[in-house]
Design an enzyme around this catalytic site. Structure first.
Site, short mmCIF file in Angstrom:
data_model
loop_
_atom_site.label_atom_id
_atom_site.label_comp_id
_atom_site.label_asym_id
_atom_site.label_seq_id
_atom_site.Cartn_x
_atom_site.Cartn_y
_atom_site.Cartn_z
N ARG A 1 -1.16 -2.94 7.66
CA ARG A 1 -1.94 -1.73 7.43
C ARG A 1 -1.13 -0.62 6.77
NH1 ARG A 1 -5.86 0.85 11.76
NH2 ARG A 1 -6.02 2.27 9.98
N LYS A 2 0.17 -0.82 6.63
CA LYS A 2 1.02 0.21 6.03
C LYS A 2 1.03 0.07 4.51
CE LYS A 2 1.91 1.66 10.17
NZ LYS A 2 1.17 0.67 10.98
#
Length: 369
Positions: A178-179
């Site tokens: 998700r980064k």
């Protein structure tokens, strides 16, 4: 439409294939290459790739010698890992409220909660927006406490041209999918402190130091290493970082423009001197609307959304273990209930933004209390 989607292409495949062809799959030269790139990016003397940001935060506490009898002030509005590592060290997490507009730790609340037992502060750069690190560091220096930055979402974020993760003694980054860039799972500790660097280097790898032919074990350390396979992903991803961050900011700007006058929605802000990475695009839903019903309505329209993040004092563990009650930290509690994360990833188009904005307006109409 998914909430997020890593940007991957044949470059990642080639880098991983190179590592696989060597047969050297654990921590090795590719990890060192990745560490050097991140260290140069954030202007840190030392960077240590880890198995996750959670293990990075934990090892940062271990390196400082924090344990039983110590208090660590932690921003309340964050993923539980930020405080869980304090618990795992036998120390006490003291949860601190945040500002409603930035989602970041309130320095006045830090002042109110510091005691002689306080050993460290963990501010969180929420969703990639820099916390007020000048004020945090001033308080920390005055009270002689350490600062560990939870920069999980903040690779590339800057405050007054200084990289997040380099204000405190250590900064911890995440490379979860998700980064902005990912190694599948992974994290990193950055530091400019030579003594802490030696502790981290030792403890990350079972507490062992390699001699000519084998290791000597000076500490009961951990296996918190990143593998070369993961680092190969990171090296390929790093080449895309500038484009990814610029694209995320461009899409976030489109969202903010289109939502500026939307009923029931407050877009995120970017204070002067802050460079936001928009790891997530998180809005506040007016209490006149049921946020969870908005999530459900968006799902019906095939658009994934979720809450912003968690108010730790609202979670059963922290209430049971430390006596917190719902609403004790009112701003964090409000944000836990009313923030909404919208899809944001570099492959999105302007048409995708329009689709999300239109669907959000429809969802809000069906989510009035």
């Amino acid at each position: 439409m998914r909430l997020t989607l890593p940007y991957l292409d044949e470059d990642e495949v080639r880098e991983v294939a190179k590592v696989l062809s060597t047969g050297y799959l654990t921590q090795g030269p590719k990890v060192a290459e990745f560490e050097e790139k991140i260290a140069n990016l954030v202007s840190a003397k030392h960077a240590f790739a880890m198995s996750s940001c959670t293990t990075a935060l934990h090892l940062a506490l271990v390196a400082l010698g924090i344990g039983e009898g110590d208090d660590v002030l932690v921003a309340d509005y964050t993923f539980p890992a930020t405080a869980n590592v304090v618990v795992q060290q036998g120390a006490r997490p003291v949860l601190v409220d945040v500002h409603r507009d930035t989602y970041n730790i309130d320095v006045d609340e830090i002042e109110r909660r510091i005691t002689p037992a306080t050993r460290a502060i963990i501010p969180v750069h929420a969703f990639g927006l820099p916390a007020s690190m000048g004020d945090v560091m001033e308080v920390a220096h005055r009270h002689s406490v350490s600062v560990i930055e939870d920069a999980a979402c903040a690779l590339g974020a800057k405050l007054q041209a200084q990289a997040c993760g380099t204000f405190g003694e250590m900064g911890c980054f995440s490379f979860h999918p998700r980064k902005s860039i990912t190694t599948g799972e992974g994290g990193l500790i950055a530091t400019n402190d030579d003594v802490l660097a030696e502790r981290i280097r030792l403890l990350r790898n079972h507490g062992g130091l390699r001699s000519t032919f084998y290791y000597r074990f000076d500490e009961a350390g951990y296996n918190y290493r990143m593998s070369d396979v993961q680092a190969a992903l990171g090296v390929a991803q790093f080449r895309k970082l500038d484009w990814i961050l610029n694209r995320r900011r461009e899409l976030a700007s489109q969202f903010s423009t289109k939502l500026a006058n939307a009923e029931g929605i407050t877009p995120p802000i970017e204070p002067q001197d802050c460079h936001h990475t928009y790891q997530s695009y998180v809005v506040v839903v007016d209490p006149a609307f049921d946020r969870d019903l908005v999530i459900e309505e968006m799902r019906r329209r095939d658009i994934e959304t979720t809450l912003g993040t968690y108010a730790l004092h609202e979670q059963p563990f922290f209430q049971k273990a430390y006596g917190y009650s719902s609403g004790d930290l009112p701003n964090s509690s409000f944000l836990f209930r009313q923030t909404l994360t919208l899809p944001l990833y570099p492959q999105m188009t302007s048409e995708d933004i329009d689709r999300v904005v239109q669907a959000l307006g429809e969802a809000l109409e069906n989510a009035r209390r």
